[in-house]
Write a protein that holds these residues in place. Structure first.
Motif, PDB file in Angstrom:
ATOM      1  N   TRP A  11     -53.812 -19.842  15.723  1.00  0.00           N
ATOM      2  CA  TRP A  11     -54.925 -20.401  16.531  1.00  0.00           C
ATOM      3  C   TRP A  11     -53.839 -20.948  17.706  1.00  0.00           C
ATOM      4  O   TRP A  11     -54.695 -20.976  19.041  1.00  0.00           O
ATOM      5  CB  TRP A  11     -55.502 -21.646  15.834  1.00  0.00           C
ATOM      6  CG  TRP A  11     -56.450 -21.134  14.911  1.00  0.00           C
ATOM      7  CD1 TRP A  11     -56.721 -21.218  13.383  1.00  0.00           C
ATOM      8  CD2 TRP A  11     -57.742 -20.274  15.217  1.00  0.00           C
ATOM      9  NE1 TRP A  11     -57.685 -20.550  12.974  1.00  0.00           N
ATOM     10  CE2 TRP A  11     -58.383 -20.183  13.913  1.00  0.00           C
ATOM     11  CE3 TRP A  11     -58.431 -20.132  16.374  1.00  0.00           C
ATOM     12  CZ2 TRP A  11     -59.675 -19.552  13.918  1.00  0.00           C
ATOM     13  CZ3 TRP A  11     -59.712 -19.553  16.390  1.00  0.00           C
ATOM     14  CH2 TRP A  11     -60.405 -19.115  15.129  1.00  0.00           C
ATOM     15  N   LEU A  28     -63.667 -23.456  15.019  1.00  0.00           N
ATOM     16  CA  LEU A  28     -63.804 -22.058  15.024  1.00  0.00           C
ATOM     17  C   LEU A  28     -63.369 -21.550  13.554  1.00  0.00           C
ATOM     18  O   LEU A  28     -64.029 -20.438  13.330  1.00  0.00           O
ATOM     19  CB  LEU A  28     -62.912 -21.403  16.104  1.00  0.00           C
ATOM     20  CG  LEU A  28     -63.272 -21.627  17.574  1.00  0.00           C
ATOM     21  CD1 LEU A  28     -62.050 -21.395  18.398  1.00  0.00           C
ATOM     22  CD2 LEU A  28     -64.524 -20.763  17.866  1.00  0.00           C
ATOM     23  N   THR A  32     -65.034 -17.811  12.155  1.00  0.00           N
ATOM     24  CA  THR A  32     -64.166 -16.592  12.592  1.00  0.00           C
ATOM     25  C   THR A  32     -62.757 -16.886  12.563  1.00  0.00           C
ATOM     26  O   THR A  32     -62.216 -17.659  11.707  1.00  0.00           O
ATOM     27  CB  THR A  32     -64.616 -16.186  13.952  1.00  0.00           C
ATOM     28  OG1 THR A  32     -64.126 -14.993  14.496  1.00  0.00           O
ATOM     29  CG2 THR A  32     -64.083 -17.308  15.136  1.00  0.00           C
ATOM     30  N   VAL A  37     -61.208 -14.015  17.854  1.00  0.00           N
ATOM     31  CA  VAL A  37     -61.252 -14.891  19.332  1.00  0.00           C
ATOM     32  C   VAL A  37     -60.433 -14.631  20.210  1.00  0.00           C
ATOM     33  O   VAL A  37     -60.730 -14.290  21.570  1.00  0.00           O
ATOM     34  CB  VAL A  37     -60.950 -16.427  18.944  1.00  0.00           C
ATOM     35  CG1 VAL A  37     -60.712 -17.424  20.394  1.00  0.00           C
ATOM     36  CG2 VAL A  37     -61.925 -16.836  18.178  1.00  0.00           C
ATOM     37  N   VAL A  40     -62.072 -11.324  21.859  1.00  0.00           N
ATOM     38  CA  VAL A  40     -63.269 -12.032  22.798  1.00  0.00           C
ATOM     39  C   VAL A  40     -62.846 -12.542  24.174  1.00  0.00           C
ATOM     40  O   VAL A  40     -62.927 -11.975  25.124  1.00  0.00           O
ATOM     41  CB  VAL A  40     -64.296 -12.930  22.357  1.00  0.00           C
ATOM     42  CG1 VAL A  40     -65.230 -13.519  22.975  1.00  0.00           C
ATOM     43  CG2 VAL A  40     -64.812 -12.301  20.801  1.00  0.00           C
ATOM     44  N   CYS A  65     -67.939 -12.899  14.645  1.00  0.00           N
ATOM     45  CA  CYS A  65     -67.791 -14.567  15.089  1.00  0.00           C
ATOM     46  C   CYS A  65     -68.147 -15.181  13.995  1.00  0.00           C
ATOM     47  O   CYS A  65     -68.510 -16.406  14.145  1.00  0.00           O
ATOM     48  CB  CYS A  65     -68.408 -14.575  16.622  1.00  0.00           C
ATOM     49  SG  CYS A  65     -67.424 -13.924  17.796  1.00  0.00           S
ATOM     50  N   VAL A  74     -67.264 -19.425  20.292  1.00  0.00           N
ATOM     51  CA  VAL A  74     -66.457 -18.336  21.138  1.00  0.00           C
ATOM     52  C   VAL A  74     -66.817 -18.162  22.206  1.00  0.00           C
ATOM     53  O   VAL A  74     -65.460 -18.414  23.261  1.00  0.00           O
ATOM     54  CB  VAL A  74     -66.211 -17.052  19.935  1.00  0.00           C
ATOM     55  CG1 VAL A  74     -65.387 -16.195  21.036  1.00  0.00           C
ATOM     56  CG2 VAL A  74     -65.895 -17.216  18.694  1.00  0.00           C
ATOM     57  N   GLU A  77     -65.211 -21.058  24.014  1.00  0.00           N
ATOM     58  CA  GLU A  77     -63.886 -20.875  24.197  1.00  0.00           C
ATOM     59  C   GLU A  77     -63.331 -19.975  25.523  1.00  0.00           C
ATOM     60  O   GLU A  77     -62.483 -20.183  26.379  1.00  0.00           O
ATOM     61  CB  GLU A  77     -63.243 -20.430  23.073  1.00  0.00           C
ATOM     62  CG  GLU A  77     -62.927 -21.391  22.053  1.00  0.00           C
ATOM     63  CD  GLU A  77     -62.410 -22.812  22.602  1.00  0.00           C
ATOM     64  OE1 GLU A  77     -61.607 -22.887  23.212  1.00  0.00           O
ATOM     65  OE2 GLU A  77     -63.066 -23.904  21.975  1.00  0.00           O
TER      66      GLU A  77
END
Length: 83
Positions: A11, A28, A32, A37, A40, A65, A74, A77
């Motif tokens: 992460w 998150l 997911t 992430v 994306v 997601c 997401v 983010e």
């Protein structure tokens, strides 16, 4: 390395724009994975946004997601990373 420690590192690599203690990764992680992430973010949210706009996409971005709530998180983010 424990799974939890590995997850924190994963992460942290994905959410470089975040303070590691702000809780974004924990939120998150309910929906997911860091890999989704990262994809994306790399796509700048285009594929996910296209799917939300009901356009054809090659991936099930919303599903990856974790559903609509995860998709919104997401995309937040993506917005935070682009600031």
């Amino acid at each position: 390395m424990t799974s939890a420690l590995h997850d924190r590192w994963a992460w942290a690599r994905v959410l470089r724009h975040r303070d590691p203690v702000d809780g974004a990764a924990d939120l998150l992680a309910r929906w997911t994975t860091p890999e989704v992430v990262a994809d994306v973010l790399a796509d700048r949210g285009r594929g996910l946004t296209a799917q939300l706009d009901a356009l054809p996409t090659e991936r099930d971005w919303v599903g990856e997601c974790g559903g609509l709530t995860g998709a919104v998180l997401v995309l937040a983010e993506v917005d935070a990373a682009l600031r």
